[in-house]
Design a protein around this motif. Structure first.
Motif, PDB file in Angstrom:
ATOM      1  N   LYS A 103     -22.352  11.209 -19.483  1.00  0.00           N
ATOM      2  CA  LYS A 103     -21.887  12.121 -18.442  1.00  0.00           C
ATOM      3  C   LYS A 103     -20.436  12.527 -18.701  1.00  0.00           C
ATOM      4  CE  LYS A 103     -23.238  11.315 -14.303  1.00  0.00           C
ATOM      5  NZ  LYS A 103     -23.424  10.678 -12.976  1.00  0.00           N
ATOM      6  N   HIS A 104     -20.120  13.780 -18.380  1.00  0.00           N
ATOM      7  CA  HIS A 104     -18.753  14.288 -18.490  1.00  0.00           C
ATOM      8  C   HIS A 104     -18.379  14.974 -17.182  1.00  0.00           C
ATOM      9  CE1 HIS A 104     -18.479  13.452 -22.781  1.00  0.00           C
ATOM     10  NE2 HIS A 104     -19.675  13.993 -22.923  1.00  0.00           N
ATOM     11  N   GLY A 105     -17.071  15.040 -16.923  1.00  0.00           N
ATOM     12  CA  GLY A 105     -16.624  15.715 -15.715  1.00  0.00           C
ATOM     13  C   GLY A 105     -15.346  15.104 -15.173  1.00  0.00           C
ATOM     14  N   ASP A 106     -15.022  15.461 -13.927  1.00  0.00           N
ATOM     15  CA  ASP A 106     -13.795  15.017 -13.268  1.00  0.00           C
ATOM     16  C   ASP A 106     -14.135  14.307 -11.961  1.00  0.00           C
ATOM     17  OD1 ASP A 106     -12.413  16.352 -15.286  1.00  0.00           O
ATOM     18  OD2 ASP A 106     -12.249  18.195 -14.100  1.00  0.00           O
ATOM     19  N   ILE A 107     -13.313  13.325 -11.614  1.00  0.00           N
ATOM     20  CA  ILE A 107     -13.476  12.586 -10.363  1.00  0.00           C
ATOM     21  C   ILE A 107     -12.103  12.428  -9.710  1.00  0.00           C
ATOM     22  CG2 ILE A 107     -14.380  10.502  -9.262  1.00  0.00           C
ATOM     23  CD1 ILE A 107     -15.885   9.878 -11.781  1.00  0.00           C
ATOM     24  N   TRP A 108     -12.071  12.598  -8.394  1.00  0.00           N
ATOM     25  CA  TRP A 108     -10.884  12.269  -7.607  1.00  0.00           C
ATOM     26  C   TRP A 108     -11.161  10.986  -6.827  1.00  0.00           C
ATOM     27  CZ3 TRP A 108      -6.084  14.365  -7.569  1.00  0.00           C
ATOM     28  CH2 TRP A 108      -5.922  15.612  -8.180  1.00  0.00           C
ATOM     29  N   TYR A 109     -10.194  10.061  -6.882  1.00  0.00           N
ATOM     30  CA  TYR A 109     -10.259   8.837  -6.084  1.00  0.00           C
ATOM     31  C   TYR A 109      -9.130   8.858  -5.055  1.00  0.00           C
ATOM     32  CZ  TYR A 109     -13.420   6.786  -9.555  1.00  0.00           C
ATOM     33  OH  TYR A 109     -14.475   6.529 -10.392  1.00  0.00           O
ATOM     34  N   ARG A 110      -9.405   8.266  -3.905  1.00  0.00           N
ATOM     35  CA  ARG A 110      -8.419   8.249  -2.824  1.00  0.00           C
ATOM     36  C   ARG A 110      -8.384   6.867  -2.175  1.00  0.00           C
ATOM     37  NH1 ARG A 110      -8.514   9.589   2.964  1.00  0.00           N
ATOM     38  NH2 ARG A 110      -6.527  10.554   3.580  1.00  0.00           N
ATOM     39  N   LYS A 111      -7.167   6.395  -1.900  1.00  0.00           N
ATOM     40  CA  LYS A 111      -6.999   5.135  -1.172  1.00  0.00           C
ATOM     41  C   LYS A 111      -5.804   5.254  -0.235  1.00  0.00           C
ATOM     42  CE  LYS A 111      -6.304   0.141  -1.570  1.00  0.00           C
ATOM     43  NZ  LYS A 111      -7.442  -0.196  -0.668  1.00  0.00           N
ATOM     44  N   ILE A 112      -5.964   4.754   0.985  1.00  0.00           N
ATOM     45  CA  ILE A 112      -4.867   4.664   1.942  1.00  0.00           C
ATOM     46  C   ILE A 112      -4.322   3.246   1.897  1.00  0.00           C
ATOM     47  CG2 ILE A 112      -4.180   4.864   4.352  1.00  0.00           C
ATOM     48  CD1 ILE A 112      -4.879   7.513   2.984  1.00  0.00           C
ATOM     49  N   LEU A 113      -3.028   3.137   1.649  1.00  0.00           N
ATOM     50  CA  LEU A 113      -2.394   1.841   1.433  1.00  0.00           C
ATOM     51  C   LEU A 113      -1.218   1.682   2.388  1.00  0.00           C
ATOM     52  CD1 LEU A 113      -2.033  -0.744  -0.317  1.00  0.00           C
ATOM     53  CD2 LEU A 113      -0.624   0.640  -1.858  1.00  0.00           C
ATOM     54  N   LYS A 114      -1.203   0.566   3.124  1.00  0.00           N
ATOM     55  CA  LYS A 114      -0.087   0.246   4.016  1.00  0.00           C
ATOM     56  C   LYS A 114       0.572  -1.042   3.541  1.00  0.00           C
ATOM     57  CE  LYS A 114      -2.100   2.458   8.110  1.00  0.00           C
ATOM     58  NZ  LYS A 114      -2.529   2.271   9.519  1.00  0.00           N
ATOM     59  N   LEU A 115       1.902  -1.029   3.506  1.00  0.00           N
ATOM     60  CA  LEU A 115       2.648  -2.169   2.979  1.00  0.00           C
ATOM     61  C   LEU A 115       3.910  -2.372   3.802  1.00  0.00           C
ATOM     62  CD1 LEU A 115       3.033  -4.272   0.651  1.00  0.00           C
ATOM     63  CD2 LEU A 115       4.301  -2.498  -0.563  1.00  0.00           C
ATOM     64  N   THR A 116       4.127  -3.601   4.242  1.00  0.00           N
ATOM     65  CA  THR A 116       5.362  -3.967   4.932  1.00  0.00           C
ATOM     66  C   THR A 116       6.150  -4.899   4.031  1.00  0.00           C
ATOM     67  OG1 THR A 116       4.298  -3.774   7.096  1.00  0.00           O
ATOM     68  CG2 THR A 116       6.359  -5.007   6.988  1.00  0.00           C
ATOM     69  N   GLN A 117       7.332  -4.444   3.628  1.00  0.00           N
ATOM     70  CA  GLN A 117       8.124  -5.182   2.651  1.00  0.00           C
ATOM     71  C   GLN A 117       9.594  -5.140   3.067  1.00  0.00           C
ATOM     72  OE1 GLN A 117       9.102  -3.863  -1.638  1.00  0.00           O
ATOM     73  NE2 GLN A 117       7.106  -4.846  -1.808  1.00  0.00           N
ATOM     74  N   PRO A 118      10.062  -6.165   3.772  1.00  0.00           N
ATOM     75  CA  PRO A 118      11.443  -6.141   4.272  1.00  0.00           C
ATOM     76  C   PRO A 118      12.501  -6.252   3.182  1.00  0.00           C
ATOM     77  CG  PRO A 118      10.385  -8.243   4.759  1.00  0.00           C
ATOM     78  CD  PRO A 118       9.323  -7.349   4.217  1.00  0.00           C
ATOM     79  N   ASN A 119      12.175  -6.871   2.047  1.00  0.00           N
ATOM     80  CA  ASN A 119      13.148  -7.047   0.969  1.00  0.00           C
ATOM     81  C   ASN A 119      13.258  -5.752   0.167  1.00  0.00           C
ATOM     82  OD1 ASN A 119      14.709  -7.798  -1.225  1.00  0.00           O
ATOM     83  ND2 ASN A 119      13.734  -9.794  -1.459  1.00  0.00           N
ATOM     84  N   LYS A 120      14.348  -5.031   0.335  1.00  0.00           N
ATOM     85  CA  LYS A 120      14.513  -3.723  -0.297  1.00  0.00           C
ATOM     86  C   LYS A 120      14.817  -3.807  -1.789  1.00  0.00           C
ATOM     87  CE  LYS A 120      13.829  -1.728   3.624  1.00  0.00           C
ATOM     88  NZ  LYS A 120      12.532  -1.057   3.877  1.00  0.00           N
ATOM     89  N   SER A 121      15.128  -5.003  -2.300  1.00  0.00           N
ATOM     90  CA  SER A 121      15.431  -5.128  -3.725  1.00  0.00           C
ATOM     91  C   SER A 121      14.173  -5.305  -4.573  1.00  0.00           C
ATOM     92  CB  SER A 121      16.368  -6.316  -3.962  1.00  0.00           C
ATOM     93  OG  SER A 121      15.723  -7.544  -3.659  1.00  0.00           O
ATOM     94  N   ARG A 122      13.017  -5.400  -3.944  1.00  0.00           N
ATOM     95  CA  ARG A 122      11.772  -5.579  -4.688  1.00  0.00           C
ATOM     96  C   ARG A 122      11.376  -4.293  -5.411  1.00  0.00           C
ATOM     97  NH1 ARG A 122      10.420 -10.894  -5.431  1.00  0.00           N
ATOM     98  NH2 ARG A 122      10.488 -12.055  -3.475  1.00  0.00           N
ATOM     99  N   ARG A 123      10.710  -4.469  -6.563  1.00  0.00           N
ATOM    100  CA  ARG A 123      10.161  -3.350  -7.316  1.00  0.00           C
ATOM    101  C   ARG A 123       8.646  -3.350  -7.168  1.00  0.00           C
ATOM    102  NH1 ARG A 123      14.225  -0.010  -8.665  1.00  0.00           N
ATOM    103  NH2 ARG A 123      12.691   0.990 -10.048  1.00  0.00           N
ATOM    104  N   ASN A 124       8.070  -2.155  -7.095  1.00  0.00           N
ATOM    105  CA  ASN A 124       6.628  -2.005  -6.904  1.00  0.00           C
ATOM    106  C   ASN A 124       6.031  -1.234  -8.085  1.00  0.00           C
ATOM    107  OD1 ASN A 124       6.339  -3.090  -4.056  1.00  0.00           O
ATOM    108  ND2 ASN A 124       7.869  -1.493  -3.732  1.00  0.00           N
ATOM    109  N   PHE A 125       4.979  -1.809  -8.663  1.00  0.00           N
ATOM    110  CA  PHE A 125       4.322  -1.215  -9.823  1.00  0.00           C
ATOM    111  C   PHE A 125       2.819  -1.135  -9.572  1.00  0.00           C
ATOM    112  CE2 PHE A 125       8.105  -3.388 -11.247  1.00  0.00           C
ATOM    113  CZ  PHE A 125       8.686  -2.512 -12.154  1.00  0.00           C
TER     114      PHE A 125
END
Length: 263
Positions: A49-71
């Motif tokens: 099979k060939h073609g295109d797909i869109w994926y979607r996710k709603i993500l909520k995150l509470t992170q009080p430490n502002k020095s953290r890095r997110n990857f």
């Protein structure tokens, strides 16, 4: 990260990326997800099979430490991927069977409000610039199609770190075994994502299968702001190592790397 996604294969002829997802129907799915049911398993002229797909996710995150890095760490998206976060393109990757990591610090909302993560996965026919692609598209008859996953077919991870971190695949160790000793070398790649110089202390600790400490080496290093560095620790001698088989591979030794101190 791998539950509660949705996908759509019916989003075509877009005038702009990313699409307004409220205008399209999405089907709920958990990852990993392969949109190809391997219709080419019979090795017909062309079954994948060939073609295109869109994926979607709603993500909520509470992170009080502002020095953290997110990857965002993707283990596999076939075959071309574009990653959008809250309407902005944050990364691209080509090569479905290779991993990739995207730094989304500052783009990912960490105050508990919703983030919209969109992944565009494209698996067109006649790919010429990637390895391990569809054999059915080849002009060479008899070329096996093999498995050609389509979509986000491996897990996705949100990795949260300090602003000084070991880079992905940033530890490499090898040994020269000589009679009753082994000489070990370790390469470690670090990056300082902050705007300040940092002093770090790296401890490499070798332990056996029982947890006994066999060898420990320490090194201190100054990392400049926004700089990355690869540190080589070599000539680490281990006497009378446990060997496996006649090929003399070190066994029963685990490697621990600790980022002990950040100043």
């Amino acid at each position: 990260m791998n539950n509660d996604w949705a996908y759509s294969t019916g989003i075509n002829n877009l005038k702009s990326f990313p699409p307004n997802t409220s205008d399209y129907y999405f089907t709920k799915v958990n990852l990993p997800h392969n949109a190809d049911a391997y219709d080419g398993y019979r090795r017909l002229l062309h079954g994948n099979k060939h073609g295109d797909i869109w994926y979607r996710k709603i993500l909520k995150l509470t992170q009080p430490n502002k020095s953290r890095r997110n990857f965002l760490y993707f283990e596999g998206v076939g075959s071309y991927a574009k990653i959008y976060l809250n309407g902005s393109l944050v990364g691209e990757h080509a090569g479905g069977r290779t991993t990739f990591t995207i730094d989304v610090t500052g783009k990912l909302k960490t105050n508990g409000t919703a983030n919209e993560l969109l992944v565009f996965a494209s698996h067109p026919a006649n790919i010429k610039d990637l390895p391990w692609v569809c054999g059915g598209c080849s002009d060479e008859r008899g070329f096996s199609e093999g498995s050609q996953p389509m979509g986000i077919f491996r897990p996705v991870h949100l990795i949260v770190t300090n602003d000084v971190r070991i880079e992905p695949f940033g530890i490499h160790a090898w040994a020269d075994v000589q009679n009753d000793k082994a000489i070990l070398s370790i390469n470690t790649t670090l990056k300082n994502y902050s705007l300040q110089n940092r002093k770090v202390e790296i401890i490499n600790r070798l332990v056996d299968a029982a947890g006994k400490n066999i060898k420990e080496v320490t090194i201190q290093q100054i990392l400049k702001a926004k700089d990355s560095i690869t540190i080589l620790q070599n000539n680490i001698t281990v006497h009378n190592p446990n060997l496996w088989s006649v090929v003399k591979i070190l066994t029963c030794i685990k490697l621990f790397l600790l980022l002990k101190k950040i100043i």
